[in-house]
Design an enzyme around this catalytic site. Structure first.
Site, PDB file in Angstrom:
ATOM      1  N   CYS A 248       0.827  -1.209   0.000  1.00  0.00           N
ATOM      2  CA  CYS A 248       0.000   0.000   0.000  1.00  0.00           C
ATOM      3  C   CYS A 248       0.864   1.262   0.000  1.00  0.00           C
ATOM      4  CB  CYS A 248      -0.923  -0.013   1.220  1.00  0.00           C
ATOM      5  SG  CYS A 248      -0.102  -0.491   2.750  1.00  0.00           S
TER       6      CYS A 248
ATOM      7  N   HIS B 184      -2.202   5.393   6.466  1.00  0.00           N
ATOM      8  CA  HIS B 184      -0.811   5.882   6.564  1.00  0.00           C
ATOM      9  C   HIS B 184      -0.790   7.333   6.079  1.00  0.00           C
ATOM     10  CE1 HIS B 184       0.427   1.658   6.667  1.00  0.00           C
ATOM     11  NE2 HIS B 184      -0.013   1.454   5.453  1.00  0.00           N
TER      12      HIS B 184
HETATM   13  N1  LIG Z   1      -3.470  -5.219   5.431  1.00  0.00           N
HETATM   14  C1  LIG Z   1      -3.011  -4.308   4.636  1.00  0.00           C
HETATM   15  O1  LIG Z   1      -3.242  -3.150   4.899  1.00  0.00           O
HETATM   16  C2  LIG Z   1      -2.210  -4.663   3.431  1.00  0.00           C
HETATM   17  C3  LIG Z   1      -2.033  -3.658   2.463  1.00  0.00           C
HETATM   18  C4  LIG Z   1      -1.309  -3.963   1.309  1.00  0.00           C
HETATM   19  C5  LIG Z   1      -0.748  -5.213   1.154  1.00  0.00           C
HETATM   20  N2  LIG Z   1      -0.919  -6.165   2.122  1.00  0.00           N
HETATM   21  C6  LIG Z   1      -0.311  -7.476   1.881  1.00  0.00           C
HETATM   22  O2  LIG Z   1      -1.350  -8.382   1.526  1.00  0.00           O
HETATM   23  C7  LIG Z   1      -1.020  -9.705   1.984  1.00  0.00           C
HETATM   24  C8  LIG Z   1      -2.148 -10.178   2.865  1.00  0.00           C
HETATM   25  O3  LIG Z   1      -2.255  -9.310   3.971  1.00  0.00           O
HETATM   26  P1  LIG Z   1      -3.590  -9.168   4.806  1.00  0.00           P
HETATM   27  O4  LIG Z   1      -3.462  -7.922   5.582  1.00  0.00           O
HETATM   28  O5  LIG Z   1      -4.766  -9.369   3.950  1.00  0.00           O
HETATM   29  O6  LIG Z   1      -3.444 -10.388   5.806  1.00  0.00           O
HETATM   30  P2  LIG Z   1      -4.565 -10.994   6.758  1.00  0.00           P
HETATM   31  O7  LIG Z   1      -5.628  -9.987   7.006  1.00  0.00           O
HETATM   32  O8  LIG Z   1      -3.856 -11.592   7.906  1.00  0.00           O
HETATM   33  O9  LIG Z   1      -5.209 -12.133   5.873  1.00  0.00           O
HETATM   34  C9  LIG Z   1      -4.495 -13.253   5.469  1.00  0.00           C
HETATM   35  C10 LIG Z   1      -5.478 -14.390   5.303  1.00  0.00           C
HETATM   36  O10 LIG Z   1      -4.754 -15.533   4.822  1.00  0.00           O
HETATM   37  C11 LIG Z   1      -5.114 -16.665   5.614  1.00  0.00           C
HETATM   38  N3  LIG Z   1      -4.003 -17.610   5.635  1.00  0.00           N
HETATM   39  C12 LIG Z   1      -2.953 -17.677   6.470  1.00  0.00           C
HETATM   40  N4  LIG Z   1      -2.139 -18.691   6.114  1.00  0.00           N
HETATM   41  C13 LIG Z   1      -2.711 -19.270   5.034  1.00  0.00           C
HETATM   42  C14 LIG Z   1      -2.373 -20.382   4.216  1.00  0.00           C
HETATM   43  N5  LIG Z   1      -1.256 -21.080   4.425  1.00  0.00           N
HETATM   44  N6  LIG Z   1      -3.190 -20.699   3.185  1.00  0.00           N
HETATM   45  C15 LIG Z   1      -4.344 -19.996   2.943  1.00  0.00           C
HETATM   46  N7  LIG Z   1      -4.715 -18.947   3.700  1.00  0.00           N
HETATM   47  C16 LIG Z   1      -3.904 -18.577   4.725  1.00  0.00           C
HETATM   48  C17 LIG Z   1      -5.412 -16.087   6.968  1.00  0.00           C
HETATM   49  O11 LIG Z   1      -6.194 -17.028   7.671  1.00  0.00           O
HETATM   50  P3  LIG Z   1      -6.501 -16.916   9.249  1.00  0.00           P
HETATM   51  O12 LIG Z   1      -7.875 -16.343   9.275  1.00  0.00           O
HETATM   52  O13 LIG Z   1      -6.454 -18.307   9.757  1.00  0.00           O
HETATM   53  O14 LIG Z   1      -5.452 -16.047   9.836  1.00  0.00           O
HETATM   54  C18 LIG Z   1      -6.134 -14.806   6.605  1.00  0.00           C
HETATM   55  O15 LIG Z   1      -7.511 -15.066   6.357  1.00  0.00           O
HETATM   56  C19 LIG Z   1       0.338  -9.567   2.681  1.00  0.00           C
HETATM   57  O16 LIG Z   1       1.339  -9.819   1.728  1.00  0.00           O
HETATM   58  C20 LIG Z   1       0.360  -8.102   3.084  1.00  0.00           C
HETATM   59  O17 LIG Z   1       1.660  -7.607   3.265  1.00  0.00           O
HETATM   60  C21 LIG Z   1      -1.647  -5.913   3.247  1.00  0.00           C
END
Ligand SMILES: NC(=O)c1ccc[n+]([C@@H]2O[C@H](COP(=O)([O-])OP(=O)(O)OC[C@H]3O[C@@H](n4cnc5c(N)ncnc54)[C@H](OP(=O)(O)O)[C@@H]3O)[C@@H](O)[C@H]2O)c1
Length: 345
Positions: free
Chosen positions: A148, A227
């Site tokens: 982001c 941010h």
């Molecule tokens: N959050 C942000 O603001 C943001 C912004 C830009 C980019 N990103 C990037 O986007 C990616 C995802 O981030 P997020 O914030 O969406 O993370 P998140 O909210 O923690 O979501 C990740 C999801 O993946 C699931 N998961 C974990 N291990 C897994 C596996 N082995 N196989 C399948 N599903 C699995 C988790 O399940 P559980 O429910 O069991 O935990 C959760 O539902 C990361 O690379 C992050 O850096 C995030």
């Protein structure tokens, strides 16, 4: 052709990417996979939820059992999903580092892959922000949509660089501590500096804009909404403030906000997107505070905000079109994505 998409990891980013795919005329959401029976997956699959009716899979056998035991209808494991034979692109939205572990499985099934910004750049053929390097992602095997923070810096700096030329740039980042639903993360009463100089953001910008000279410093602050970045650019030639405002105004996915009209903080700007009834108050655009855009000699300054949860959603949709080669024109893809998500320009 309709592009058939599956999403792995239904959390903050995955639920939004999957929903955005359902809004595209040229895409179909075939299946989703996640790890546990979280409140998020339960909600999005409810009859009134945005992913109702989508085939659900679990990351592995252990989690398949866990989800079935929790009363969910699950079709099998990740491997079962990938082996269906009707998926063109897998979008990996699992936590940072998990995508890299999943890569060999995706390759076994010869699928085009999209990863998110939490993965190392080496996970994919191209690190991507639509306006800057859509063409580079055409027909490759894997793309990483940058984070982001990086997306906002690339959109704004690319705009200034292509219009006026950037000699070098510096960005000071105040990063949100957690996303709104994360109740176990902090800090709640501290400011935590990134101890690496540059912070990881400047090198990440260079994965998309390799020629751009940039330095960044970052701190984490106790907020969940957005941010905020303070940017200084040394210009190659002198330009007027008006010309810079014009360039930001004309750019896609960048909005100018006037503090004097009441948009004086991340909170008041986020409220606008609540009032616009955007899904989950998502703000796909970078928000630049107009009063902060200033030119002193050959230096340009501005402050912008980034809605971390959603700014990368349009980029994921454009990356899907680019990686399949189904739309070779960057601006046509951007236009389709913008229209589908209610992005006005
Ligand atoms: N959050 C942000 O603001 C943001 C912004 C830009 C980019 N990103 C990037 O986007 C990616 C995802 O981030 P997020 O914030 O969406 O993370 P998140 O909210 O923690 O979501 C990740 C999801 O993946 C699931 N998961 C974990 N291990 C897994 C596996 N082995 N196989 C399948 N599903 C699995 C988790 O399940 P559980 O429910 O069991 O935990 C959760 O539902 C990361 O690379 C992050 O850096 C995030």
């Amino acid at each position: 052709m309709t592009i058939r998409v599956a999403v792995n990891g239904i959390g903050t980013v995955g639920k939004r990417v999957a929903h955005a795919v359902t809004l595209q005329k040229d895409m179909k959401l075939v299946a989703i996979c996640t790890r546990s029976p979280s409140p998020v997956i339960r909600t999005v699959l409810e009859p009134n939820g945005p992913l109702y009716g989508t085939d659900l899979y679990a990351s592995d056998k252990e989690h398949l059992k866990m989800m079935k035991d929790a009363g969910m209808i699950v079709n099998g494991t990740l491997e079962d999903m990938l082996g269906r034979g009707d998926i063109d692109v897998i979008v990996d939205c699992t936590p940072g580092g998990v995508g890299e572990k999943n890569k060999p499985i995706y390759e076994k099934f010869k699928l085009k892959q999209i990863y998110e910004g939490g993965e190392k750049a080496s996970v994919a053929d191209v690190s991507f922000t639509a306006v800057a390097n859509y063409e580079k992602a055409l027909n490759v095997n894997s793309v990483r949509v940058v984070s982001c923070n990086t997306t906002s810096l690339v959109r704004t700096l690319w705009t200034i660089d292509t219009n006026f030329g950037v000699k070098e740039a510096f960005a000071a980042l105040a990063r949100r501590a957690a996303d709104p639903p994360e109740d176990k993360k902090g800090p709640i009463n501290a400011i935590v500096p990134s101890l690496s100089v540059p912070s990881h953001h400047a090198p990440d910008v260079q994965t998309v804009l390799p020629h751009l000279k940039i330095m960044s410093l970052a701190v984490v602050v106790p907020t969940t909404l957005a941010h905020v970045h303070m940017v200084e650019v040394t210009l190659k030639k002198k330009v007027s403030r008006e010309k810079v405002l014009e360039a930001f105004n004309e750019a896609t996915r960048i909005l100018l906000f006037k503090g004097k009209e009441g948009y004086s903080s991340t909170a008041s700007i986020i409220e606008k997107f609540r009032d616009l009834c955007r899904p989950r108050y998502d703000m796909y655009e970078v928000g630049v505070w107009e009063e902060t855009v200033d030119v002193k000699g050959n230096k340009l300054y501005w402050i912008h905000m980034v809605h971390q949860e959603s700014i990368i959603i349009p980029e994921n949709i454009d990356a899907i079109r680019a990686i399949t080669g189904e739309e070779t024109d960057k601006w046509k893809s951007i236009e389709k994505t913008n229209k589908s998500l209610g992005i006005l320009k």
